[in-house]
Design a protein around this motif. Sequence first.
Motif, PDB file in Angstrom:
ATOM      1  N   LYS A 166     104.887  15.762   3.012  1.00 24.19           N
ATOM      2  CA  LYS A 166     104.671  14.329   3.245  1.00 24.19           C
ATOM      3  C   LYS A 166     104.075  14.108   4.642  1.00 24.19           C
ATOM      4  N   ILE A 167     104.612  14.832   5.620  1.00 18.98           N
ATOM      5  CA  ILE A 167     104.098  14.730   6.983  1.00 18.98           C
ATOM      6  C   ILE A 167     102.661  15.239   7.045  1.00 18.98           C
ATOM      7  N   MET A 168     102.377  16.329   6.322  1.00 18.29           N
ATOM      8  CA  MET A 168     101.030  16.883   6.318  1.00 18.29           C
ATOM      9  C   MET A 168     100.018  15.889   5.743  1.00 18.29           C
ATOM     10  N   ILE A 169     100.433  15.150   4.741  1.00 20.96           N
ATOM     11  CA  ILE A 169      99.526  14.192   4.099  1.00 20.96           C
ATOM     12  C   ILE A 169      99.361  12.929   4.941  1.00 20.96           C
ATOM     13  N   ASN A 170     100.486  12.392   5.403  1.00 20.60           N
ATOM     14  CA  ASN A 170     100.456  11.105   6.114  1.00 20.60           C
ATOM     15  C   ASN A 170     100.254  11.242   7.617  1.00 20.60           C
ATOM     16  N   LYS A 171     100.567  12.433   8.148  1.00 20.61           N
ATOM     17  CA  LYS A 171     100.458  12.708   9.587  1.00 20.61           C
ATOM     18  C   LYS A 171     101.476  11.884  10.377  1.00 20.61           C
ATOM     19  N   SER A 172     102.339  12.568  11.098  1.00 19.36           N
ATOM     20  CA  SER A 172     103.345  11.854  11.895  1.00 19.36           C
ATOM     21  C   SER A 172     102.717  11.246  13.150  1.00 19.36           C
ATOM     22  N   LYS A 173     101.801  12.000  13.751  1.00 14.18           N
ATOM     23  CA  LYS A 173     101.128  11.595  14.995  1.00 14.18           C
ATOM     24  C   LYS A 173     102.098  11.421  16.160  1.00 14.18           C
ATOM     25  N   THR A 174     103.344  11.834  15.943  1.00 10.11           N
ATOM     26  CA  THR A 174     104.345  11.698  17.013  1.00 10.11           C
ATOM     27  C   THR A 174     104.983  13.028  17.392  1.00 10.11           C
ATOM     28  N   HIS A 175     104.872  14.034  16.533  1.00  8.39           N
ATOM     29  CA  HIS A 175     105.517  15.308  16.822  1.00  8.39           C
ATOM     30  C   HIS A 175     104.886  16.435  15.999  1.00  8.39           C
ATOM     31  N   ASN A 176     105.222  17.664  16.369  1.00  4.92           N
ATOM     32  CA  ASN A 176     104.850  18.840  15.586  1.00  4.92           C
ATOM     33  C   ASN A 176     106.034  19.227  14.705  1.00  4.92           C
ATOM     34  N   SER A 177     105.748  19.755  13.545  1.00 10.03           N
ATOM     35  CA  SER A 177     106.801  19.954  12.541  1.00 10.03           C
ATOM     36  C   SER A 177     107.018  21.429  12.206  1.00 10.03           C
ATOM     37  N   ILE A 178     108.300  21.778  12.021  1.00 15.06           N
ATOM     38  CA  ILE A 178     108.693  23.128  11.602  1.00 15.06           C
ATOM     39  C   ILE A 178     109.415  23.021  10.269  1.00 15.06           C
ATOM     40  N   TYR A 179     109.031  23.882   9.348  1.00 19.99           N
ATOM     41  CA  TYR A 179     109.770  23.960   8.085  1.00 19.99           C
ATOM     42  C   TYR A 179     110.095  25.423   7.800  1.00 19.99           C
ATOM     43  N   ILE A 180     111.381  25.706   7.600  1.00 16.18           N
ATOM     44  CA  ILE A 180     111.827  27.067   7.295  1.00 16.18           C
ATOM     45  C   ILE A 180     112.116  27.159   5.804  1.00 16.18           C
ATOM     46  N   ASN A 181     111.289  27.906   5.103  1.00 19.41           N
ATOM     47  CA  ASN A 181     111.473  28.100   3.660  1.00 19.41           C
ATOM     48  C   ASN A 181     112.334  29.338   3.434  1.00 19.41           C
ATOM     49  N   THR A 182     113.600  29.131   3.151  1.00 23.07           N
ATOM     50  CA  THR A 182     114.527  30.256   2.991  1.00 23.07           C
ATOM     51  C   THR A 182     114.290  31.032   1.702  1.00 23.07           C
ATOM     52  N   LYS A 183     113.634  30.397   0.727  1.00 24.00           N
ATOM     53  CA  LYS A 183     113.403  31.068  -0.553  1.00 24.00           C
ATOM     54  C   LYS A 183     112.347  32.162  -0.449  1.00 24.00           C
ATOM     55  N   ASN A 184     111.243  31.846   0.206  1.00 30.64           N
ATOM     56  CA  ASN A 184     110.191  32.863   0.307  1.00 30.64           C
ATOM     57  C   ASN A 184     110.091  33.482   1.702  1.00 30.64           C
ATOM     58  N   GLY A 185     111.017  33.127   2.585  1.00 33.20           N
ATOM     59  CA  GLY A 185     111.050  33.733   3.917  1.00 33.20           C
ATOM     60  C   GLY A 185     109.823  33.416   4.754  1.00 33.20           C
ATOM     61  N   THR A 186     109.450  32.161   4.800  1.00 34.55           N
ATOM     62  CA  THR A 186     108.268  31.743   5.558  1.00 34.55           C
ATOM     63  C   THR A 186     108.612  30.576   6.478  1.00 34.55           C
ATOM     64  N   VAL A 187     108.058  30.617   7.674  1.00 31.93           N
ATOM     65  CA  VAL A 187     108.150  29.482   8.597  1.00 31.93           C
ATOM     66  C   VAL A 187     106.781  28.829   8.651  1.00 31.93           C
ATOM     67  N   SER A 188     106.736  27.530   8.352  1.00 28.25           N
ATOM     68  CA  SER A 188     105.480  26.780   8.405  1.00 28.25           C
ATOM     69  C   SER A 188     105.506  25.841   9.605  1.00 28.25           C
ATOM     70  N   LEU A 189     104.409  25.827  10.344  1.00 26.27           N
ATOM     71  CA  LEU A 189     104.279  24.964  11.519  1.00 26.27           C
ATOM     72  C   LEU A 189     103.075  24.058  11.317  1.00 26.27           C
ATOM     73  N   PHE A 190     103.315  22.757  11.354  1.00 25.46           N
ATOM     74  CA  PHE A 190     102.219  21.790  11.255  1.00 25.46           C
ATOM     75  C   PHE A 190     102.056  21.174  12.634  1.00 25.46           C
TER      76      PHE A 190
END
Length: 339
Positions: A166-190
């Motif tokens: 949702k943040i990737m689509i709408n853009k927060s424009k206020t912060h950088n985002s971290i998402y930790i996907n525990t299922k596939n062992g991936t950290v995503s940084l937007f």
Amino acid sequence: MNPTPLKTSILKLAIPLIEQNDEICDATKKMYYLQASKFGTKFFDAMTCNHMIKKLNEEFDSPSSKLAGIHILLLVSKDTRPRLYKKLREYQQKLIIHKDELIKEKNVDKLNDLPSFEYLEEKLNEFDENGKSLCYVLNYLLMYHGFRNKEFEKMKLVENKKEFYKIMINKSKTHNSIYINTKNGTVSLFIEIYKTAKHYGNKLIEINNPTFVKNMKKIRIGVDNYLFRKQDGSSCSCSYVSDRVAVYSIDNLREGNIFKIAVKNLIDKKDFTQLEKLSSDRGSSLTTIMKTYNIQRINKCPEYDFFLNKSEDKESHIEPVAEPKSIKLENNDIDELPH
């Protein structure tokens, strides 16, 4: 009869232009005010180019500070005194050339003094072994993804994949985002907030290194919390975050030197594919990297000149010239000013 807008000091002319820029933090704005005040109280329209250059050389010591000072002069003269602006641009180019020669001279010392990338990897592994997860995460991002200090300023943990997208689509424009996907062992940084975002846009970086993911989990940021935050939960100042990153960086090398070591490592390996990826992750051009962060650039080297001329750079390798309502210079850790 009211005085014309130019019958005032450079500081008073610069203040509203600086205030209008939302991309720089309060500490950086204060630095600009200080720089503008060094030109004194003489009316701007009564100042000749020679007088400005004289003040520039008297009040600003280093090549970097002189470039910062002339940046202020360019800011206030661009739309008000075009002939002066042209002369200042010419003088700026001389300063850039002089600074570039000094960079080459300093590169000799950097080659002798900076540790190898293998040494950085050893220290990174020690952080993991000793349970220093924050140090591991910060240095990993500096070494392998070319992060600057600014990326860490407003970095916030997102609860789930849906919220992250949702943040990737709408853009927060206020912060950088971290998402930790525990299922596939991936950290995503937007990454939306970083020094060259205006030129390169948002960055999506996905990391599946198991050791990085493990240490990211151990930090325990807490959902919707900043990585660096005050007791009331608000984000810390840019100067505080820059200081913390410096302290947590390997041997207090700071982000600029660590990036130079990473660049040298890839050049030595002739891994220009990975160098291009590092350039993309940082939000910088190969031209800037090869000019400013290649510490082996002591004299001209044909092998590297190809990259210097490969494409027209989107960012000046020292300071970009400010538009009337836009200041690009960013504190002392600016990408174009080497450390």
